[in-house]
Design an enzyme around this catalytic site. Sequence first.
Site, short mmCIF file in Angstrom:
data_model
loop_
_atom_site.label_atom_id
_atom_site.label_comp_id
_atom_site.label_asym_id
_atom_site.label_seq_id
_atom_site.Cartn_x
_atom_site.Cartn_y
_atom_site.Cartn_z
N LYS A 157 0.83 -1.21 0.00
CA LYS A 157 0.00 0.00 0.00
C LYS A 157 0.86 1.26 0.00
O LYS A 157 0.51 2.26 -0.61
CB LYS A 157 -0.96 0.02 1.20
CG LYS A 157 -2.35 -0.48 0.87
CD LYS A 157 -2.52 -1.97 0.80
CE LYS A 157 -2.39 -2.67 -0.48
NZ LYS A 157 -2.48 -4.12 -0.37
N GLY A 187 -4.72 -11.93 -10.12
CA GLY A 187 -5.42 -11.91 -8.83
C GLY A 187 -5.15 -10.58 -8.14
O GLY A 187 -4.60 -9.65 -8.75
N VAL A 194 0.72 -19.59 -18.74
CA VAL A 194 2.18 -19.59 -18.88
C VAL A 194 2.67 -21.04 -18.87
O VAL A 194 2.29 -21.82 -17.99
CB VAL A 194 2.82 -18.76 -17.75
CG1 VAL A 194 4.34 -18.94 -17.75
CG2 VAL A 194 2.44 -17.29 -17.91
N GLY A 201 -0.82 -17.01 -6.44
CA GLY A 201 -1.52 -17.44 -5.23
C GLY A 201 -0.56 -17.74 -4.08
O GLY A 201 0.66 -17.64 -4.24
N ASP A 259 -4.17 -17.21 7.59
CA ASP A 259 -3.95 -17.83 6.27
C ASP A 259 -3.75 -19.34 6.35
O ASP A 259 -3.79 -20.01 5.32
CB ASP A 259 -2.70 -17.21 5.61
CG ASP A 259 -2.96 -15.82 5.04
OD1 ASP A 259 -4.05 -15.26 5.28
OD2 ASP A 259 -2.07 -15.28 4.37
N HIS A 304 -23.40 15.84 2.60
CA HIS A 304 -23.18 16.33 1.24
C HIS A 304 -22.11 17.41 1.26
O HIS A 304 -22.15 18.28 2.13
CB HIS A 304 -24.47 16.92 0.67
CG HIS A 304 -24.26 17.56 -0.67
ND1 HIS A 304 -24.15 16.82 -1.83
CD2 HIS A 304 -24.11 18.86 -1.02
CE1 HIS A 304 -23.96 17.64 -2.84
NE2 HIS A 304 -23.93 18.89 -2.39
P1 FAD Z 1 1.35 -14.12 8.26
O1 FAD Z 1 1.15 -12.66 8.17
O2 FAD Z 1 1.92 -14.81 7.06
O3 FAD Z 1 2.26 -14.35 9.53
C1 FAD Z 1 2.73 -15.61 9.88
C2 FAD Z 1 4.01 -15.45 10.64
O4 FAD Z 1 4.36 -16.70 11.19
C3 FAD Z 1 5.19 -15.03 9.78
O5 FAD Z 1 5.79 -13.89 10.31
C4 FAD Z 1 6.16 -16.22 9.82
O6 FAD Z 1 7.52 -15.81 9.87
C5 FAD Z 1 5.76 -16.87 11.13
N1 FAD Z 1 6.03 -18.30 11.16
C6 FAD Z 1 5.70 -19.24 10.23
N2 FAD Z 1 6.06 -20.48 10.65
C7 FAD Z 1 6.62 -20.31 11.87
C8 FAD Z 1 7.18 -21.20 12.81
N3 FAD Z 1 7.20 -22.52 12.60
N4 FAD Z 1 7.70 -20.68 13.95
C9 FAD Z 1 7.67 -19.34 14.19
N5 FAD Z 1 7.15 -18.45 13.33
C10 FAD Z 1 6.62 -18.92 12.20
N6 FAD Z 1 -4.35 -8.76 3.20
C11 FAD Z 1 -5.23 -7.77 3.47
O7 FAD Z 1 -6.14 -7.97 4.26
N7 FAD Z 1 -5.12 -6.55 2.88
C12 FAD Z 1 -4.14 -6.27 1.98
O8 FAD Z 1 -4.06 -5.16 1.46
C13 FAD Z 1 -3.19 -7.29 1.68
N8 FAD Z 1 -2.20 -7.06 0.82
C14 FAD Z 1 -1.27 -8.03 0.59
C15 FAD Z 1 -0.24 -7.76 -0.29
C16 FAD Z 1 0.73 -8.71 -0.54
C17 FAD Z 1 1.85 -8.40 -1.49
C18 FAD Z 1 0.67 -9.97 0.13
C19 FAD Z 1 1.73 -11.01 -0.10
C20 FAD Z 1 -0.36 -10.26 1.00
C21 FAD Z 1 -1.34 -9.28 1.24
N9 FAD Z 1 -2.41 -9.53 2.10
C22 FAD Z 1 -3.33 -8.54 2.33
C23 FAD Z 1 -2.58 -10.83 2.79
C24 FAD Z 1 -2.09 -10.74 4.23
O9 FAD Z 1 -0.74 -10.36 4.25
C25 FAD Z 1 -2.28 -12.08 4.92
O10 FAD Z 1 -3.62 -12.50 4.78
C26 FAD Z 1 -1.95 -11.98 6.39
O11 FAD Z 1 -0.63 -11.55 6.59
C27 FAD Z 1 -2.16 -13.33 7.08
O12 FAD Z 1 -1.88 -13.21 8.44
P2 FAD Z 1 -1.38 -14.47 9.26
O13 FAD Z 1 -1.14 -13.97 10.64
O14 FAD Z 1 -2.28 -15.60 9.06
O15 FAD Z 1 0.01 -14.89 8.60
P1 AMP Z 2 -4.85 -15.28 -6.58
O1 AMP Z 2 -4.91 -16.72 -6.15
O2 AMP Z 2 -6.12 -14.53 -6.41
O3 AMP Z 2 -3.65 -14.58 -6.02
O4 AMP Z 2 -4.63 -15.29 -8.15
C1 AMP Z 2 -3.63 -16.02 -8.79
C2 AMP Z 2 -3.99 -16.13 -10.27
O5 AMP Z 2 -2.92 -16.73 -10.98
C3 AMP Z 2 -5.23 -16.98 -10.52
O6 AMP Z 2 -6.19 -16.18 -11.16
C4 AMP Z 2 -4.71 -18.10 -11.43
O7 AMP Z 2 -5.64 -18.43 -12.43
C5 AMP Z 2 -3.46 -17.48 -12.06
N1 AMP Z 2 -2.49 -18.50 -12.54
C6 AMP Z 2 -2.04 -19.60 -11.88
N2 AMP Z 2 -1.14 -20.30 -12.65
C7 AMP Z 2 -1.01 -19.61 -13.83
C8 AMP Z 2 -0.24 -19.81 -15.04
N3 AMP Z 2 0.60 -20.84 -15.21
N4 AMP Z 2 -0.38 -18.89 -16.04
C9 AMP Z 2 -1.21 -17.82 -15.89
N5 AMP Z 2 -1.96 -17.59 -14.79
C10 AMP Z 2 -1.87 -18.46 -13.75
#
Ligand code: FAD
Ligand code: AMP
Length: 484
Positions: free
Chosen positions: A58, A192, A247, A280, A321, A453
């Site tokens: 962001k 995505g 791809v 993904g 996640d 407004h």
């Molecule tokens: P994570 O944030 O992945 O945290 C897990 C943590 O656990 C990590 O720090 C990792 O190091 C630690 N860990 C893993 N295994 C172990 C272990 N065995 N021992 C100790 N530590 C460990 N979501 C939104 O809602 N809004 C957004 O705008 C958004 N933008 C995004 C942009 C990008 C580029 C990406 C990649 C993701 C984005 N997301 C966004 C998704 C969001 O980042 C995740 O959904 C969120 O971080 C998940 O939170 P979490 O706590 O489940 O896991």
């Molecule tokens: P998201 O899971 O929302 O982050 O989106 C990932 C996107 O990547 C999905 O829309 C998939 O269809 C796309 N995708 C996955 N594998 C391929 C590939 N080999 N070539 C093009 N697109 C892909």
Amino acid sequence: MSEKYDVIVIGGGPGGYAAAIRCAQLGLNTACIEKYVNKQGKPALGGTCLNVGCIPSKALLDSSWKFHEAKESFGDHGIKLDTVKMDIAQMHKRKDEVVQQLTGGIASLFKSNKVTWLQGTGKLLPKKRVAFTPLKEGEEEQVLDAENVILAAGSEPVNIKDAPLKDDVVVNSTGALEFDSVPGRLGVIGAGIIGLELGSVWSRLGSDVVVLEAVDTFLPQVDQQLAKETYKVLGKQGLDIRLGARVTGTSVKGKKVTVSYSDSSGDHEETFDRLIVAVGRRPMTDNLLASDAGVELDERGFIHVDSQCRTDVPGVYAVGDLVRGPMLAHKGIEEGVMAADVIAGENTQVNYETIPLVIYIHPELAWVGKTEEEVKASGEPYKTGVAPFASNGRALGAGDTAGLVKFVVDEKSDRVLGMHALGPQASELVQEAVIAMEFGASVEDLQLMVFGHPTLSETVHEAALATDYRAIHLAQRRPKKKKK
Ligand code: FAD
Ligand code: AMP
């Protein structure tokens, strides 16, 4: 002898840190194990979201949008700039400062709430025991005991064999946040949320961006009226999004990457300066669970949990996640809080029906609840109302009029089933619908409310009114009733 904790949380991202803080608020003796080391070489809390996800992306989206506006639309406001130049190193410095401020903030919150941060890796063993391997060399592995364990290890980017990562040429989302110069031609695999956001950043800064998406439908999870509009808007901004383009291979020569892909017209090749693989994310279950820990995975590899994030082992929870549902920081936070409340015996729930989703392109795309396609498929009678930002005074004043708001409403009960917005500040506007839906609002409730407004929210009001042909600032014609 090692200390016994009421709760051990594994992972300090949004799901984990929120769980740990809430546990501490509830008087539970809590430790959070986090292994992440940031690019400055320091252990850091905050997980993907704060370090390499939501926040840095962001920050770059904001920097790149300001640059785009300075170049493209400041002149409309009478602001004359002789030259507009982008200093990429400064952009990254600012982003890194934002990240450090927020991750440091979580460390302070841990201190003030008396959550113990154990820096290292955790692994769940049977009987709610956790093997902890400290980050610091020379410190010995310990086995910790806990009354409860919350797994919050998050996710990691999916790699595909057709596009292996290579230095700074073929990168995942983390690498795409660090490009030290603007690529001339940038390829993105996957249209995505992450692919579109990161593609937008570099496109605004001057890259010629091609997005290759295997699926034929653009944003299939989004209401298709809005998805189509978004496709047009992004196209006008210069994003070349090729649908149905799978791809099939990549080859890197020096600092260039050639991507092979196939679509309905045959096989093609494109050469790029950089390629982002954004196909993904997968749950980070590797090395998290001892083989006899007893926690089961579901058919998609996520940790299996019930509606309150209990795993199959009593006293072990999993959030964020790692478990089913959208991979979003706010969903993880609420699950972390819920798991803590369940442990403390509080009444709690997460309403999975009203989780807002946002794509931070410009204008923003945000939605909550059901799409028109989903409601239509259910066979239940429904009505929709649509209002564009083009007639919104505030949007016109700001020169930000692309997009629309759409409501999907149950015809019989008048309940709001979904709201979809493409427009300025849509991420904020969608929260109005989240609140309305949480309170079980009818669309009439929204129609009868007073909206300030001039505000962008007036378009939300107009869309609500439009469901019953009552919009004031729209030429709506009620369809004639069919003669029987
Ligand atoms: P994570 O944030 O992945 O945290 C897990 C943590 O656990 C990590 O720090 C990792 O190091 C630690 N860990 C893993 N295994 C172990 C272990 N065995 N021992 C100790 N530590 C460990 N979501 C939104 O809602 N809004 C957004 O705008 C958004 N933008 C995004 C942009 C990008 C580029 C990406 C990649 C993701 C984005 N997301 C966004 C998704 C969001 O980042 C995740 O959904 C969120 O971080 C998940 O939170 P979490 O706590 O489940 O896991
Ligand atoms: P998201 O899971 O929302 O982050 O989106 C990932 C996107 O990547 C999905 O829309 C998939 O269809 C796309 N995708 C996955 N594998 C391929 C590939 N080999 N070539 C093009 N697109 C892909």
